[in-house]
Design a protein around this motif. Structure first.
Motif, PDB file in Angstrom:
ATOM      1  N   GLU A  54     -10.555  -7.935  13.126  1.00 41.34           N
ATOM      2  CA  GLU A  54     -10.001  -7.559  11.746  1.00 41.34           C
ATOM      3  C   GLU A  54      -8.450  -7.331  12.111  1.00 41.34           C
ATOM      4  O   GLU A  54      -8.129  -6.535  13.087  1.00 41.34           O
ATOM      5  N   THR A  55      -7.535  -7.969  11.650  1.00 40.01           N
ATOM      6  CA  THR A  55      -6.273  -7.751  11.336  1.00 40.01           C
ATOM      7  C   THR A  55      -5.716  -6.801  10.266  1.00 40.01           C
ATOM      8  O   THR A  55      -6.024  -7.280   9.233  1.00 40.01           O
ATOM      9  N   ARG A  56      -5.149  -5.844  10.414  1.00 41.24           N
ATOM     10  CA  ARG A  56      -4.924  -5.049   9.236  1.00 41.24           C
ATOM     11  C   ARG A  56      -3.650  -4.464   9.456  1.00 41.24           C
ATOM     12  O   ARG A  56      -3.073  -4.449  10.547  1.00 41.24           O
ATOM     13  N   THR A  57      -2.941  -4.326   8.320  1.00 41.20           N
ATOM     14  CA  THR A  57      -1.516  -3.828   8.341  1.00 41.20           C
ATOM     15  C   THR A  57      -1.699  -2.124   7.962  1.00 41.20           C
ATOM     16  O   THR A  57      -2.193  -2.126   7.003  1.00 41.20           O
ATOM     17  N   MET A  58      -0.956  -1.462   8.746  1.00 44.21           N
ATOM     18  CA  MET A  58      -1.013  -0.054   8.627  1.00 44.21           C
ATOM     19  C   MET A  58       0.658   0.645   8.922  1.00 44.21           C
ATOM     20  O   MET A  58       0.614   0.119  10.053  1.00 44.21           O
ATOM     21  N   MET A  59       0.915   1.282   8.230  1.00 44.01           N
ATOM     22  CA  MET A  59       2.287   1.837   8.846  1.00 44.01           C
ATOM     23  C   MET A  59       3.356   0.711   8.755  1.00 44.01           C
ATOM     24  O   MET A  59       4.058   0.700   9.904  1.00 44.01           O
ATOM     25  N   GLY A  60       3.176  -0.537   8.054  1.00 40.50           N
ATOM     26  CA  GLY A  60       4.046  -1.559   8.340  1.00 40.50           C
ATOM     27  C   GLY A  60       3.890  -2.534   9.483  1.00 40.50           C
ATOM     28  O   GLY A  60       4.597  -3.313   9.739  1.00 40.50           O
ATOM     29  N   ARG A  61       2.795  -2.081  10.427  1.00 43.06           N
ATOM     30  CA  ARG A  61       2.583  -2.784  11.471  1.00 43.06           C
ATOM     31  C   ARG A  61       1.179  -3.513  11.396  1.00 43.06           C
ATOM     32  O   ARG A  61       0.400  -3.111  10.952  1.00 43.06           O
TER      33      ARG A  61
END
Length: 155
Positions: A54-61
């Motif tokens: 899973e590719t997730r965006t968190m805190m802009g990363r």
């Protein structure tokens, strides 16, 4: 050393309907705004042992993590695990029928797999901040799961 947080939301849909949303791994990028993409690593229905990246965006990363189903008891609970950068992550979904709908509880935990002095210090310093940001992400995920489960188009 570990950190855990839990959040519950009432969803106006049956436990079976909510279960179908949370176990639709392949469709999670369309349901959850934080998920950019999913790559299935195992075939077949959602069950213990199902694996994906899973590719997730968190805190802009953006970050890709391999995940797997550690426990599944339809439509009551499931536990998803991931190991990344020396941490063991556990997300547990618990569904309870309530007031004509479902109370969905997400519990997220992070534990160091091989704690060192430095990693313990970092966890003490930044663990609370990280968990506060995680609670926001969990609340957003719950709202998006609720929207999908309550949607007449997806029933």
């Amino acid at each position: 050393m570990s950190h855990t947080t839990s959040i519950t939301r009432h969803i106006h849909a049956s436990p079976e309907r909510v279960w179908s949303v949370i176990t639709d791994v392949e469709g999670s990028a369309q349901t959850l705004s934080g998920v950019q993409s999913v790559q299935m690593l195992s075939a077949g229905p959602y069950r213990e042992g199902t694996r994906w990246k899973e590719t997730r965006t968190m805190m802009g990363r953006s970050e890709t993590v391999e995940m797997w189903v550690a426990q599944a008891e339809a439509p009551r609970s499931t536990t998803v695990k991931a190991l990344q950068n020396g941490a063991d992550y556990t997300t547990r979904f618990t569904l309870a029928e309530s007031s004509g709908g479902t109370d969905l509880t997400m519990t997220f935990g992070a534990a160091l797999t091989y704690p060192t002095r430095i990693s313990r210090l970092m966890m003490m310093l930044f663990g609370r901040i990280g968990m506060a940001m995680t609670r926001k992400a969990l609340a957003r995920d719950l709202a998006e799961i609720a929207a999908k489960a309550e949607s007449p188009q997806s029933a």
